[in-house]
Scaffold this active site. Structure first.
Site, mmCIF file in Angstrom:
data_model
loop_
_atom_site.group_PDB
_atom_site.id
_atom_site.type_symbol
_atom_site.label_atom_id
_atom_site.label_comp_id
_atom_site.label_asym_id
_atom_site.label_seq_id
_atom_site.Cartn_x
_atom_site.Cartn_y
_atom_site.Cartn_z
ATOM 1 N N PRO A 29 24.386 10.000 -44.220
ATOM 2 C CG PRO A 29 24.465 7.696 -43.457
ATOM 3 C CD PRO A 29 23.482 8.834 -43.800
ATOM 4 C CB ALA A 31 32.365 7.095 -44.296
ATOM 5 C CB CYS A 114 28.250 -0.031 -45.847
ATOM 6 S SG CYS A 114 29.939 0.315 -46.473
ATOM 7 C CE LYS A 153 22.178 6.158 -46.341
ATOM 8 N NZ LYS A 153 23.123 5.409 -47.159
ATOM 9 C CG ASN A 215 19.808 8.343 -49.785
ATOM 10 O OD1 ASN A 215 20.820 7.504 -50.137
ATOM 11 N ND2 ASN A 215 20.400 9.543 -49.886
ATOM 12 N N GLY A 216 19.266 9.476 -52.818
ATOM 13 C CA GLY A 216 20.194 9.265 -54.001
ATOM 14 C C GLY A 216 19.930 10.139 -55.014
ATOM 15 C CG ASP A 217 21.741 9.897 -58.232
ATOM 16 O OD1 ASP A 217 22.717 9.833 -57.534
ATOM 17 O OD2 ASP A 217 21.356 9.187 -59.004
ATOM 18 N N GLY A 239 23.034 13.501 -49.480
ATOM 19 C CA GLY A 239 24.420 13.204 -49.189
ATOM 20 C C GLY A 239 25.370 14.124 -49.996
ATOM 21 N NE ARG A 240 26.715 10.944 -54.145
ATOM 22 C CZ ARG A 240 26.427 9.790 -55.263
ATOM 23 N NH1 ARG A 240 27.265 9.615 -56.042
ATOM 24 N NH2 ARG A 240 25.232 9.489 -55.580
HETATM 25 C C1 LIG Z 1 32.037 9.325 -49.788
HETATM 26 C C2 LIG Z 1 30.720 8.591 -49.237
HETATM 27 C C3 LIG Z 1 30.755 8.051 -47.919
HETATM 28 C C4 LIG Z 1 29.433 7.438 -47.486
HETATM 29 N N1 LIG Z 1 29.250 6.828 -46.438
HETATM 30 C C5 LIG Z 1 28.150 6.384 -45.846
HETATM 31 C C6 LIG Z 1 28.264 6.167 -44.486
HETATM 32 O O1 LIG Z 1 28.914 6.205 -43.771
HETATM 33 N N2 LIG Z 1 26.902 5.057 -44.317
HETATM 34 C C7 LIG Z 1 25.866 4.979 -45.125
HETATM 35 O O2 LIG Z 1 24.873 4.645 -44.691
HETATM 36 N N3 LIG Z 1 26.033 5.455 -46.288
HETATM 37 C C8 LIG Z 1 27.231 6.206 -46.967
HETATM 38 N N4 LIG Z 1 27.318 6.635 -48.157
HETATM 39 C C9 LIG Z 1 25.954 6.509 -48.991
HETATM 40 C C10 LIG Z 1 25.108 7.918 -48.624
HETATM 41 O O3 LIG Z 1 24.554 8.081 -47.689
HETATM 42 C C11 LIG Z 1 24.137 7.788 -49.710
HETATM 43 O O4 LIG Z 1 23.315 6.998 -49.535
HETATM 44 C C12 LIG Z 1 24.702 7.966 -51.276
HETATM 45 O O5 LIG Z 1 25.712 8.515 -51.437
HETATM 46 C C13 LIG Z 1 23.470 8.507 -52.419
HETATM 47 O O6 LIG Z 1 22.983 9.514 -51.878
HETATM 48 P P1 LIG Z 1 23.372 10.686 -52.599
HETATM 49 O O7 LIG Z 1 23.231 10.960 -53.937
HETATM 50 O O8 LIG Z 1 22.301 11.937 -51.928
HETATM 51 O O9 LIG Z 1 24.842 11.066 -52.086
HETATM 52 C C14 LIG Z 1 28.479 7.127 -48.434
HETATM 53 C C15 LIG Z 1 28.508 7.721 -49.731
HETATM 54 C C16 LIG Z 1 29.676 8.363 -50.134
HETATM 55 C C17 LIG Z 1 29.724 9.102 -51.539
#
Ligand SMILES: Cc1cc2nc3c(=O)[nH]c(=O)nc-3n(C[C@H](O)[C@H](O)[C@H](O)COP(=O)(O)O)c2cc1C
Length: 356
Positions: A29, A31, A114, A153, A215-217, A239-240
């Site tokens: 997710p 946001a 969060c 999460k 999850n992460g990076d 995510g990203r």
């Molecule tokens: C802009 C943004 C919004 C996010 N919103 C949520 C969210 O609504 N719920 C959640 O559990 N994590 C949220 N995260 C965290 C991501 O789900 C994820 O755990 C984090 O970005 C690391 O994973 P990634 O490197 O694949 O992005 C958000 C992260 C970003 C950058």
């Protein structure tokens, strides 16, 4: 495990609760981004096993605020889907869970990661990681209120002195949670530093059978494969990485299948992706689609071959006509851009998390 065994695992489906998921690579997710349009356009590219909505405040959902209803908007193409809810109050989570079940949703994810002050201040998000017993009681109530699979999460812990995730995940498994997603950073880290895969592995080792989603990076298929290999996780949430490369899920499937060679989408596929995403956004958000789409420009720019001046225009455009004109120019000048570092990578949230 040998690489061949890991690739075999990467190709295998996964069951979470009563749901059979066709792949182990999920959309995390985000946001403000993971709305219906983005989820749908990514699903059309293939390879995504599960998507989760943006976090939704539980009380706003059961009281049916306009914004919450927009966040959980879905359709038959948008499957499988989990809805992520947050609150510091058990009764709100229970009411929101029942509300979702009554309306045919298939999975509930509770946010315990969060770091935002306004979420933590009300006892929700990562704050729940500070009190294992309280968090478990809360989740037990949600599980007993609905028949849907409930997932959680979380992060590794509040800060480096309180790495509570292994203990909390084990307690969640005992409580009947169907799976846990673990972002390998603490709340205090925000998005700084690199993900602690060792910390994720400790969570995997702390549970008996419950799937752990790492999850992460993860930015490339190789990152996804090495995440599986190094942590022993059952699945990976991205995510990203999915905004920087919408084709990542499809690429992972190709790597897992042992395919070699160039997996880059063609220019026409990339342009069509941009057009479809905007069109889906307009279907849901009408005139607000321009403002909502602008945020994606900085993530899409480099990967989709958008020259920087046009990326800049995509960050400011006002009308659907202007969007069409910009995309027409992107088509003509596609690939002209040489820089490969996306603009968005230079602007991840940073600074003390208290100020977010
Ligand atoms: C802009 C943004 C919004 C996010 N919103 C949520 C969210 O609504 N719920 C959640 O559990 N994590 C949220 N995260 C965290 C991501 O789900 C994820 O755990 C984090 O970005 C690391 O994973 P990634 O490197 O694949 O992005 C958000 C992260 C970003 C950058």
């Amino acid at each position: 495990m040998e690489r061949s065994e890991i690739l075999e695992l990467c190709r295998a489906p996964l069951r979470i609760g009563n749901r059979d998921l066709s792949t182990r690579f999920f959309l995390a997710p985000l946001a403000g981004y993971t709305h219906l349009a983005f989820r749908t356009v990514l699903r059309r590219l293939g390879g995504m096993g599960l998507a989760t909505t943006d976090l939704v405040q539980a009380s706003m959902l059961w009281s049916e605020s306009r914004k919450s209803l927009e966040l959980v908007a879905t359709n038959s193409e948008d499957r499988p889907l989990s809805v992520q809810i947050f609150s510091g109050r058990t009764e709100d989570l229970v009411k929101a869970a029942r509300w979702l079940q009554d309306r045919g949703y298939e999975g509930i994810d509770i946010n315990m990661g969060c770091p935002m002050a306004k979420v933590n201040g009300a006892g929700g998000g990562a704050r729940l990681m500070c009190n294992t017993d309280g968090a478990v009681r809360m989740v037990e109530q949600v599980i007993s209120a609905v028949q849907l699979p409930v997932t959680v999460k979380m992060r590794l812990g509040w800060d480096s002195t309180a790495l509570t995730a292994p203990q909390l995940a084990a307690a969640m498994e005992n409580a009947g949670v169907a799976a846990v997603t673990i972002h390998g950073r603490t709340r205090a880290q925000g998005f700084q530093g690199s993900v602690n895969r060792d910390g994720i592995r400790q969570v995997v080792q702390a549970v008996k059978h419950m799937p752990v989603i790492a999850n992460g990076d993860v930015r490339t298929p190789e990152d996804a494969v090495s995440m599986m290999q190094e942590t022993g996780c059952a699945a990976v949430a991205i995510g990203r990485g999915a905004m920087l490369d919408p084709w990542i899920f499809r690429r992972i499937q190709r790597v897992a299948a042992g395919e070699t060679g160039d997996t880059d989408p063609t220019r026409d596929e990339q342009i069509s992706f941009l057009e479809q995403h905007f069109c889906l956004m307009t279907e849901q958000h009408q005139e607000r689609s321009c403002v909502l789409f602008r945020k994606f420009a900085a993530w899409y720019g480099a990967r989709l071959g958008i020259p920087e001046d046009l990326e800049d225009r995509l960050r400011r455009f006002e009308t659907a006509e202007e969007f069409g004109e910009i995309v027409g120019r992107v088509r003509e000048r596609h690939g002209e851009r040489s820089r490969t570092i996306p603009t968005a990578l230079m602007k991840v949230p940073n600074g003390p998390v208290e100020h977010w």
